[in-house]
Design a protein around this motif. Structure first.
Motif, PDB file in Angstrom:
ATOM      1  N   ARG A 368       5.915 -20.453 -52.132  1.00  0.00           N
ATOM      2  CA  ARG A 368       6.460 -20.012 -50.808  1.00  0.00           C
ATOM      3  C   ARG A 368       7.459 -18.873 -50.886  1.00  0.00           C
ATOM      4  N   GLY A 369       7.360 -17.906 -52.053  1.00  0.00           N
ATOM      5  CA  GLY A 369       7.996 -16.954 -52.215  1.00  0.00           C
ATOM      6  C   GLY A 369       9.444 -17.064 -52.782  1.00  0.00           C
ATOM      7  N   SER A 370       9.690 -18.343 -53.412  1.00  0.00           N
ATOM      8  CA  SER A 370      10.952 -18.581 -53.954  1.00  0.00           C
ATOM      9  C   SER A 370      11.176 -18.341 -55.463  1.00  0.00           C
ATOM     10  N   VAL A 410       4.025 -11.999 -46.368  1.00  0.00           N
ATOM     11  CA  VAL A 410       4.843 -13.082 -45.734  1.00  0.00           C
ATOM     12  C   VAL A 410       4.386 -14.325 -46.293  1.00  0.00           C
ATOM     13  N   ALA A 411       5.330 -14.816 -47.152  1.00  0.00           N
ATOM     14  CA  ALA A 411       5.033 -15.929 -48.019  1.00  0.00           C
ATOM     15  C   ALA A 411       5.366 -17.424 -47.110  1.00  0.00           C
ATOM     16  N   GLU A 412       6.411 -16.909 -46.278  1.00  0.00           N
ATOM     17  CA  GLU A 412       7.177 -18.208 -45.610  1.00  0.00           C
ATOM     18  C   GLU A 412       6.444 -18.804 -44.759  1.00  0.00           C
ATOM     19  N   LEU A 413       4.995 -19.136 -44.628  1.00  0.00           N
ATOM     20  CA  LEU A 413       4.393 -19.422 -43.495  1.00  0.00           C
ATOM     21  C   LEU A 413       4.466 -20.992 -43.727  1.00  0.00           C
ATOM     22  N   ASP A 414       4.509 -21.884 -42.682  1.00  0.00           N
ATOM     23  CA  ASP A 414       4.305 -23.330 -42.790  1.00  0.00           C
ATOM     24  C   ASP A 414       2.706 -23.709 -42.778  1.00  0.00           C
ATOM     25  N   ASP A 417       0.612 -23.543 -39.810  1.00  0.00           N
ATOM     26  CA  ASP A 417       0.439 -22.199 -39.040  1.00  0.00           C
ATOM     27  C   ASP A 417      -0.896 -21.459 -39.637  1.00  0.00           C
ATOM     28  N   ARG A 418      -1.153 -22.075 -40.902  1.00  0.00           N
ATOM     29  CA  ARG A 418      -2.201 -21.202 -41.731  1.00  0.00           C
ATOM     30  C   ARG A 418      -3.585 -21.096 -41.163  1.00  0.00           C
ATOM     31  N   GLN A 419      -4.285 -20.267 -41.291  1.00  0.00           N
ATOM     32  CA  GLN A 419      -5.704 -20.203 -40.650  1.00  0.00           C
ATOM     33  C   GLN A 419      -6.660 -19.693 -41.593  1.00  0.00           C
ATOM     34  N   ASP A 420      -6.533 -19.496 -42.631  1.00  0.00           N
ATOM     35  CA  ASP A 420      -7.402 -18.970 -43.876  1.00  0.00           C
ATOM     36  C   ASP A 420      -8.129 -20.244 -44.399  1.00  0.00           C
ATOM     37  N   PRO A 421      -9.502 -20.196 -44.473  1.00  0.00           N
ATOM     38  CA  PRO A 421     -10.261 -21.105 -45.185  1.00  0.00           C
ATOM     39  C   PRO A 421      -9.963 -21.344 -46.609  1.00  0.00           C
ATOM     40  N   THR A 422      -9.667 -20.228 -47.347  1.00  0.00           N
ATOM     41  CA  THR A 422      -9.357 -20.425 -48.759  1.00  0.00           C
ATOM     42  C   THR A 422      -8.206 -21.549 -48.987  1.00  0.00           C
ATOM     43  N   TYR A 423      -7.251 -21.525 -48.007  1.00  0.00           N
ATOM     44  CA  TYR A 423      -6.081 -22.661 -48.200  1.00  0.00           C
ATOM     45  C   TYR A 423      -6.345 -23.792 -47.862  1.00  0.00           C
ATOM     46  N   PHE A 424      -7.315 -24.130 -46.870  1.00  0.00           N
ATOM     47  CA  PHE A 424      -7.756 -25.317 -46.421  1.00  0.00           C
ATOM     48  C   PHE A 424      -8.740 -26.081 -47.564  1.00  0.00           C
ATOM     49  N   ARG A 425      -9.739 -25.155 -48.230  1.00  0.00           N
ATOM     50  CA  ARG A 425     -10.647 -25.551 -49.101  1.00  0.00           C
ATOM     51  C   ARG A 425      -9.930 -25.714 -50.355  1.00  0.00           C
ATOM     52  N   SER A 426      -8.684 -25.272 -50.707  1.00  0.00           N
ATOM     53  CA  SER A 426      -7.983 -25.500 -51.916  1.00  0.00           C
ATOM     54  C   SER A 426      -6.664 -25.409 -51.878  1.00  0.00           C
ATOM     55  N   PRO A 427      -6.059 -26.556 -50.904  1.00  0.00           N
ATOM     56  CA  PRO A 427      -4.497 -26.451 -50.852  1.00  0.00           C
ATOM     57  C   PRO A 427      -3.895 -26.837 -52.160  1.00  0.00           C
ATOM     58  N   GLY A 428      -2.597 -26.058 -52.243  1.00  0.00           N
ATOM     59  CA  GLY A 428      -1.827 -26.200 -53.412  1.00  0.00           C
ATOM     60  C   GLY A 428      -2.437 -25.246 -54.603  1.00  0.00           C
ATOM     61  N   ILE A 429      -3.515 -24.756 -54.376  1.00  0.00           N
ATOM     62  CA  ILE A 429      -4.078 -23.958 -55.699  1.00  0.00           C
ATOM     63  C   ILE A 429      -3.962 -22.523 -55.164  1.00  0.00           C
ATOM     64  N   ASP A 430      -4.470 -22.358 -53.951  1.00  0.00           N
ATOM     65  CA  ASP A 430      -4.604 -20.884 -53.308  1.00  0.00           C
ATOM     66  C   ASP A 430      -3.905 -20.940 -51.978  1.00  0.00           C
ATOM     67  N   MET A 431      -3.170 -20.304 -51.655  1.00  0.00           N
ATOM     68  CA  MET A 431      -2.388 -20.130 -50.329  1.00  0.00           C
ATOM     69  C   MET A 431      -3.076 -19.207 -49.470  1.00  0.00           C
ATOM     70  N   GLY A 432      -4.157 -18.577 -49.797  1.00  0.00           N
ATOM     71  CA  GLY A 432      -5.116 -17.987 -48.714  1.00  0.00           C
ATOM     72  C   GLY A 432      -4.519 -16.514 -48.488  1.00  0.00           C
ATOM     73  N   ARG A 433      -4.838 -15.889 -47.543  1.00  0.00           N
ATOM     74  CA  ARG A 433      -4.460 -14.572 -47.229  1.00  0.00           C
ATOM     75  C   ARG A 433      -3.926 -14.110 -45.801  1.00  0.00           C
ATOM     76  N   ASP A 434      -3.334 -15.111 -45.147  1.00  0.00           N
ATOM     77  CA  ASP A 434      -2.802 -15.117 -44.102  1.00  0.00           C
ATOM     78  C   ASP A 434      -1.502 -14.059 -44.297  1.00  0.00           C
ATOM     79  N   GLY A 435      -0.746 -14.267 -45.227  1.00  0.00           N
ATOM     80  CA  GLY A 435       0.281 -13.539 -45.502  1.00  0.00           C
ATOM     81  C   GLY A 435       0.233 -12.081 -45.165  1.00  0.00           C
ATOM     82  N   CYS A 436      -0.761 -11.353 -45.541  1.00  0.00           N
ATOM     83  CA  CYS A 436      -0.928  -9.903 -45.255  1.00  0.00           C
ATOM     84  C   CYS A 436      -1.517  -9.703 -43.746  1.00  0.00           C
ATOM     85  N   ARG A 437      -1.886 -10.803 -43.193  1.00  0.00           N
ATOM     86  CA  ARG A 437      -2.311 -10.812 -41.799  1.00  0.00           C
ATOM     87  C   ARG A 437      -1.622 -11.116 -40.579  1.00  0.00           C
TER      88      ARG A 437
END
Length: 560
Positions: A368-370, A410-414, A417-437
């Motif tokens: 989360r950007g920390s 933008v790393a600090e997304l809850d 709030d996420r929408q990208d399927p890459t996150y939902f198919r691999s939580p904790g592995i890939d945070m997806g592409r929402d941060g640039c969208r």
């Protein structure tokens, strides 16, 4: 300061070859500007910002998908290829946008997504209602399952978004989806598929579209001859044109047909391939007999490093000569961590092939950007330098919305709030592409920083305020002002698509000359570099008359 002569630059982006050295600005419609206040960007919102785009100095706009979609993959799951998502507007709104852009001298490129439809496309609904082996199912790739009762997937193939690449239907068959489960792959052996996409290309070209960006251009054709290989066998197969599912030679037959359609128009419509293929294979997509241009993504994987940048530039200019096309330069897009952030993070580990062993910025997103700590100031300074370096190169430059504001990822997304399927198919592995969208900030304050009247579909951080257009537009030192000045001057660097490397005497400083007496110097190091010549534009203030670290300078050595 720019002279009057410099400000009245003459671009070499007129005529049928306008695309060869064009600056193309990618718009992710749902996050650019919201015209109706529902929190989702739309076509009228883009139209309302045409003056901004014209003042920026771009040559073309590339619109990411705006078609009807359930947004299972940010609009790349298309329900109807010849319509507009009602949340984004109407066909009349599209026509108005094209007219406004053309009136401003800006051409229009749209996304075509030919590898897959959405699972809500009328064809797929028809296929599910039909029986196994029917013509309706032949438009997609259906197979019986494995095992005694067919309850196991036909193969162990993996989806790009995680999990199996197969999904079972109620009647027991399985369909192939190399991306999200809501994105069934099309069967490009089907004449229905081939003919329908030709109709789609003509539909948009007839509405004034100047060019097309082809999504996943290297994966359309597939050899599904039994027995199908395993995932391990797929991974081991050489990608030389004979691979079962990636970059097959026969995909070029499709693009030869498309090229014939493009050439029916005056001027011919352009196309650029999103083709993640081996180096030697890229010219096939960029040839005049095919799509005409292919993305070069090498800089997306590069560190802020002089050696890497020089190799990438030289290599891709050679590839452009092989294809007869021009190269493309990309620092950010809707699929990667923004380059201002990448350049402020520690360099990633690299494999034997020199490529990052993971997506650059992935570990930072997971935390989360920390950690590791982002050096935001250094990332921004390097981004300014890289931008001037890229805009000085021969070929076309593709910009991604918000980079001209210096936006960071933008790393600090809850998670909620996420929408990208890459996150939902691999939580904790890939945070997806929402941060640039995350939607753009137009004003320094307000519910959505001027994006729309009532919020934004992805939450914007407070640090967006100082980066808003309103804050930067009159600041001569801002990132936005830098982009505007650079794009004003860029026309004078154009002409012959050539450059000559000049020995700088330092490994961390690149220096090249363009026709017409223009020279570009980039200091990738930390120590200042003395430069003799008349500076026209610098990415950062000089240090004692020298070019500072992580900076680029444009020089005018003789009359252009």
């Amino acid at each position: 300061m720019l002279s009057r002569d410099d400000q009245s630059s003459t671009r070499s982006t007129e005529g049928p070859d306008w695309w060869r050295q064009a600056v193309v600005y990618q718009i992710y419609p749902r996050s650019f500007a919201d015209g109706d206040g529902d929190g989702i960007g739309d076509l009228p919102g883009i139209t309302s910002r045409v003056d901004y785009l014209a003042a920026l100095g771009i040559d073309a706009v590339w619109l990411s998908p705006f078609y009807p979609s359930a947004l299972a993959d940010g609009g790349y799951d298309v329900d109807d290829y010849r319509n507009v998502d009602p949340r984004l507007g109407t066909l009349a709104d599209f026509d108005e946008l094209v007219s406004a852009l053309h009136e401003a001298g800006i051409r229009v490129v749209v996304d075509i997504v030919p590898n897959h439809t959405s699972n809500r496309h009328e064809w797929f609904e028809e296929a599910l209602a039909a029986s196994a082996g029917s013509p309706a199912r032949d438009r997609y790739i259906f197979r019986d399952g494995s095992g005694s009762d067919g309850a196991e997937p036909p193969t162990d193939w993996e989806s790009a978004f995680g999990g199996s690449a197969w999904e079972r239907t109620p009647d027991g068959q399985w369909y192939l989806h190399f991306f999200a489960v809501e994105q069934p792959d099309l069967n490009w052996l089907s004449e229905d598929v081939r003919e329908d996409f030709v109709r789609t290309l003509r539909f948009w070209a007839d509405r004034g579209v100047d060019g097309f960006r082809i999504d996943v251009a290297h994966m359309l054709t597939k050899d599904m001859t039994e027995p199908l290989p395993s995932q391990a066998e797929l991974n081991a197969r050489p990608k030389d044109g004979s691979h079962p599912v990636i970059d097959r030679d026969d995909v070029q037959d499709i693009y030869a047909q498309w090229r014939a359609v493009f050439n029916e128009y005056d001027p011919p419509r352009t196309a650029v391939a999103e083709a993640w293929v081996e180096r030697s294979r890229r010219p096939r997509y960029a040839s005049a007999q095919g799509l005409g241009q292919a993305f070069n993504f090498d800089l997306l994987e590069a560190d802020f490093d002089a050696g890497q940048f020089r190799h990438i530039v030289s290599d891709n200019l050679e590839l452009a000569r092989e294809s007869g096309s021009s190269s493309t330069w990309v620092l950010s897009n809707h699929d990667v961590v923004r380059h201002a952030t990448r350049y402020g993070l520690p360099d990633p580990e690299r494999g034997a092939d020199g490529r990052p062993t993971h997506k650059h910025g992935k570990e930072w997103l997971l935390s989360r950007g920390s950690s590791p700590v982002l050096d935001r100031e250094l990332g921004t300074r390097r981004a300014r330098a890289a931008t001037l370096f890229v805009l000085g190169l021969p070929g076309s430059a593709y910009l991604y919305q918000g980079e001209e504001l210096g936006l960071h990822e933008v790393a600090e997304l809850d998670d909620a709030d996420r929408q990208d399927p890459t996150y939902f198919r691999s939580p904790g592995i890939d945070m997806g592409r929402d941060g640039c969208r995350v939607p753009l900030p137009w004003q320094t304050s307000g519910t959505s920083f001027g994006f729309g009247a009532d919020g934004a579909h992805l939450p914007q951080p407070e640090w967006f305020g100082p980066l808003a257009v309103e804050e930067q537009v009159d600041d001569p030192a801002s990132m936005l002002s830098l982009y505007r000045r650079a794009l004003t001057l860029r026309g004078r660097l154009q002409g012959a698509e050539e450059l000559e490397w000049i020995d700088s005497g330092r490994e961390d400083v690149l220096w090249f000359r363009r026709p017409g007496g223009w020279e570009v110097v980039t200091n990738f190091g930390a120590q200042p570099f003395a430069v003799d010549g008349s500076a026209v534009l610098t990415s950062s203030p000089g240090e004692g008359g020298a070019l500072g670290g992580a900076s680029t300078m444009w020089l005018r050595m003789e009359a252009g």
